[in-house]
Design a protein around this motif. Structure first.
Motif, short mmCIF file in Angstrom:
data_model
loop_
_atom_site.label_atom_id
_atom_site.label_comp_id
_atom_site.label_asym_id
_atom_site.label_seq_id
_atom_site.Cartn_x
_atom_site.Cartn_y
_atom_site.Cartn_z
N VAL A 22 43.59 82.56 66.94
CA VAL A 22 42.43 82.70 65.32
C VAL A 22 44.17 83.10 64.62
CG1 VAL A 22 41.18 84.13 64.47
CG2 VAL A 22 40.26 83.12 66.72
N HIS A 23 44.63 84.13 65.32
CA HIS A 23 45.99 84.34 64.40
C HIS A 23 46.63 83.49 63.75
CE1 HIS A 23 48.83 87.61 63.14
NE2 HIS A 23 49.72 87.25 63.93
N GLN A 66 41.81 73.60 71.46
CA GLN A 66 41.85 74.55 72.53
C GLN A 66 40.87 76.07 72.28
OE1 GLN A 66 44.29 74.02 74.92
NE2 GLN A 66 43.79 76.48 75.87
N GLY A 67 41.11 76.34 71.02
CA GLY A 67 40.42 77.61 70.34
C GLY A 67 38.70 77.21 70.70
N LEU A 93 50.67 76.46 60.21
CA LEU A 93 51.05 75.31 61.35
C LEU A 93 50.97 74.52 60.29
CD1 LEU A 93 48.95 76.71 63.83
CD2 LEU A 93 51.18 76.69 64.21
N PRO A 94 51.67 73.13 60.81
CA PRO A 94 51.60 71.98 60.42
C PRO A 94 50.22 71.43 60.78
CG PRO A 94 53.52 72.10 61.74
CD PRO A 94 52.76 73.53 61.98
N LEU A 95 49.91 70.38 60.05
CA LEU A 95 48.10 70.43 60.11
C LEU A 95 47.70 69.57 61.80
CD1 LEU A 95 45.50 69.67 58.84
CD2 LEU A 95 45.82 66.93 58.79
N GLU A 96 48.74 69.00 61.97
CA GLU A 96 48.56 68.54 63.76
C GLU A 96 48.35 69.95 64.73
OE1 GLU A 96 51.08 67.07 61.16
OE2 GLU A 96 50.20 65.50 61.07
N GLU A 97 49.47 70.31 64.63
CA GLU A 97 49.63 72.09 65.05
C GLU A 97 48.36 72.13 65.26
OE1 GLU A 97 51.15 74.29 68.43
OE2 GLU A 97 51.10 71.48 67.73
N ALA A 98 47.86 72.50 64.21
CA ALA A 98 46.15 73.55 63.41
C ALA A 98 45.03 72.97 63.48
CB ALA A 98 45.75 73.70 62.01
N GLU A 114 43.67 84.65 74.69
CA GLU A 114 44.65 83.92 73.93
C GLU A 114 43.52 83.34 72.88
OE1 GLU A 114 46.59 81.25 75.44
OE2 GLU A 114 47.51 82.81 76.61
N LEU A 115 41.99 83.34 72.67
CA LEU A 115 41.48 82.87 71.57
C LEU A 115 41.71 83.82 70.14
CD1 LEU A 115 38.79 80.97 70.27
CD2 LEU A 115 37.68 82.60 70.85
N GLU A 116 42.23 84.91 70.88
CA GLU A 116 42.85 86.19 69.53
C GLU A 116 44.10 85.70 68.38
OE1 GLU A 116 42.60 89.82 71.05
OE2 GLU A 116 40.01 89.97 70.71
#
Length: 83
Positions: free
Chosen positions: A22-23, A41-42, A30-35, A17-19
């Motif tokens: 990161v990818h 989450q990371g 990604l839009p800022l909010e999603e990033a 999930e973390l990888e």
């Protein structure tokens, strides 16, 4: 992914999930909010992974430090609040 769901993941699944996150972040699409959401989450995944590693380390320590010198696996019982 909710924090409780993260805690139930295996260590390998946590890393996967973390990888993935990161990818996605490295692509920069990604839009800022999603990033920010993915970054948060990371962080949760990293903390969960660290906790799983610490528990594994404690299990190994228990195995290696038997009082009578024999090596016997003893189930690790996390202290209250660590579960």
């Amino acid at each position: 992914m909710a924090s409780k769901k993260i805690d139930r993941l295996s260590f390998d699944a946590t890393l996967e999930e973390l990888e993935t996150i990161v990818h996605q972040l490295e692509q920069g699409s990604l839009p800022l909010e999603e990033a920010l959401k993915q970054f948060e989450q990371g962080v949760h995944l990293v903390r969960a992974g660290q906790q799983k590693l610490e528990q594994a380390e404690q299990k190994i320590q228990i195995l290696l430090t038997q009082a009578d010198g024999t090596e016997q696996a003893v189930p690790f019982q996390p202290e209250q609040g660590e579960e």
